[in-house]
Each structure stands twice: as structure tokens, then as C-alpha cells.
Design an enzyme around this catalytic site. Structure first.
Site, PDB file in Angstrom:
ATOM      1  NE  ARG A  13      -3.607  -2.162   2.623  1.00 59.77           N
ATOM      2  CZ  ARG A  13      -4.908  -2.280   2.724  1.00 59.77           C
ATOM      3  NH1 ARG A  13      -5.690  -1.267   2.520  1.00 59.77           N
ATOM      4  NH2 ARG A  13      -5.449  -3.434   3.042  1.00 59.77           N
ATOM      5  CE  LYS A  42     -14.397   1.269  -1.403  1.00 58.01           C
ATOM      6  NZ  LYS A  42     -13.084   1.501  -0.861  1.00 58.01           N
ATOM      7  CE  LYS A  71     -15.772  -5.807  -1.543  1.00 58.50           C
ATOM      8  NZ  LYS A  71     -16.659  -6.183  -0.451  1.00 58.50           N
ATOM      9  CG  ASP A  72      -9.082  -3.300   1.964  1.00 62.47           C
ATOM     10  OD1 ASP A  72      -9.654  -4.211   1.341  1.00 62.47           O
ATOM     11  OD2 ASP A  72      -8.459  -3.477   3.011  1.00 62.47           O
ATOM     12  CB  ALA A  73     -10.264   3.448   2.953  1.00 65.72           C
TER      13      ALA A  73
END
Length: 196
Positions: A13, A42, A71-73
Site C-alpha cells: 500500500r 472507488k 472494501k478497503d479505503a
């Protein structure tokens, strides 16, 4: 799960594009009905923020928008959302930062928590601590163990946040108080927030 195998180190990330998650639906929309299913992408925002932005843009309440899971930001994530009685052209005309509507269809029911088959991930690891050929070999060994044993899917802070209200969320679900659950889960909207 793989404590007996050495890891490859590295950074995940470093940027949102390093972590991609795609929701696989539990069922396919039939193409007919009052609920509009939207497949969205997104970038760098949470599911809660995504729902809030769509609701605000359409003058609707957040609770009206159905979703199967968070869902992951810090990622690029694709997932299905639903909204009943919405004009498809208005939906497709939305211009919301960090959000794109990729596809729309119709179905007969709202998407609810758990209406997903699985999530598919693509994760880029940068700057691992061993040379690439060695990292590939080590990763293959780790993956073999995970494929054999499976991987846990915890419902902890990564699912319900760090507000320490998981027991309240569970109680609301078990007692069938879905609106209360969603209000808590989405951060307890204020009285004057998006009222219609």
C-alpha cells in the site's frame, strides 16, 4: 498460519493502486426490477464515504444504498451497490471525486450485507528484503500452505472499526434491527443529515 516459513519483507500500500480488491457477487442481477445495481470503482476512499457521497449527490439517505461488504479505503476497490427507484441517467450523470460507476443493471431486491461470493485481491509488494527469484520461491511455499489450510476471515477492527461497538452491532443484527445496525455501522448520522 505460516509462522514456520520466513516472509519476504517489503512494503504494501505504498499507493492506492498497489492494493486492488474486486467483489465477486453472490448472484447475478436479473436485469429487471425496481432496484438499480451499480458496479462502482472507488479510489482511496472507504465504502462508507462512497455511500455518503452518492447519497448526498442524489439527495437520498445513506441507509437506502445497499452493499454486500466493506472494501478497503487505501486501495482501488470495485464493488456492487444498490438503490431502489433511482433514475439510471441521473446515476450515470454523477461526477463524484474518486468514484466511477462502471456498470448498472436492475434486480428485484436490495443488496444486503453478505450478498457476495468472495473478494479477489491483487496486491503489489515493493522493496522486499530478498532478491526477486528468492521472493517468488518463498511466496509459492507460503501460498501452498494457505491454499491447503485456508486463511482466517476475522470480523474484528478491520470489519467494524476501532469504536469498540462490535457487541452492539452484533446485538442489532441478531435482534433484526437493521436500520439501527446500519446507522451504527455507518457512523451514526446526525438528525439533520440527508433527511428527505
Amino acid at each position: 498460519m505460516t509462522a514456520d516459513l520466513p516472509g519476504i519483507g517489503g512494503i504494501i500500500r505504498a499507493r492506492p493502486s498497489d492494493f486492488f480488491v474486486e467483489e465477486l457477487p453472490l448472484y447475478q442481477a436479473c436485469g429487471d426490477g425496481t432496484h438499480v445495481y451499480m458496479y462502482i470503482e472507488k479510489r482511496g476512499i472507504s465504502t462508507v464515504e462512497t455511500i455518503s457521497r452518492i447519497a448526498k449527490a442524489l439527495g437520498r439517505k445513506r441507509i437506502e444504498i445497499g452493499f454486500a461488504g466493506m472494501k478497503d479505503a487505501k486501495a482501488i476497490a470495485r464493488q456492487w451497490l444498490s438503490l431502489e427507484h433511482v433514475d439510471i441517467e441521473a446515476l450515470l450523470g454523477l461526477r463524484i471525486p474518486q468514484l466511477e460507476i462502471l456498470q448498472v443493471t436492475r434486480h428485484t431486491n436490495k443488496i444486503r450485507l453478505g450478498h457476495l461470493r468472495a473478494n479477489r485481491f491483487r496486491i503489489r509488494i515493493r522493496q522486499f528484503s530478498v532478491p526477486l527469484p528468492q521472493a517468488i520461491k518463498m511466496t509459492q511455499s507460503i501460498l501452498e500452505v494457505l491454499m491447503d489450510r485456508g486463511a482466517p476471515n476475522y470480523f474484528g477492527p478491520q470489519r467494524f472499526g476501532n469504536r469498540r461497538d462490535g457487541h452492539l452491532l452484533g446485538m442489532a443484527l441478531l435482534s433484526g434491527q437493521l436500520e439501527q445496525f446500519l446507522d451504527m455501522y455507518l457512523g451514526m448520522p446526525l438528525e439533520d443529515e440527508y433527511q428527505n
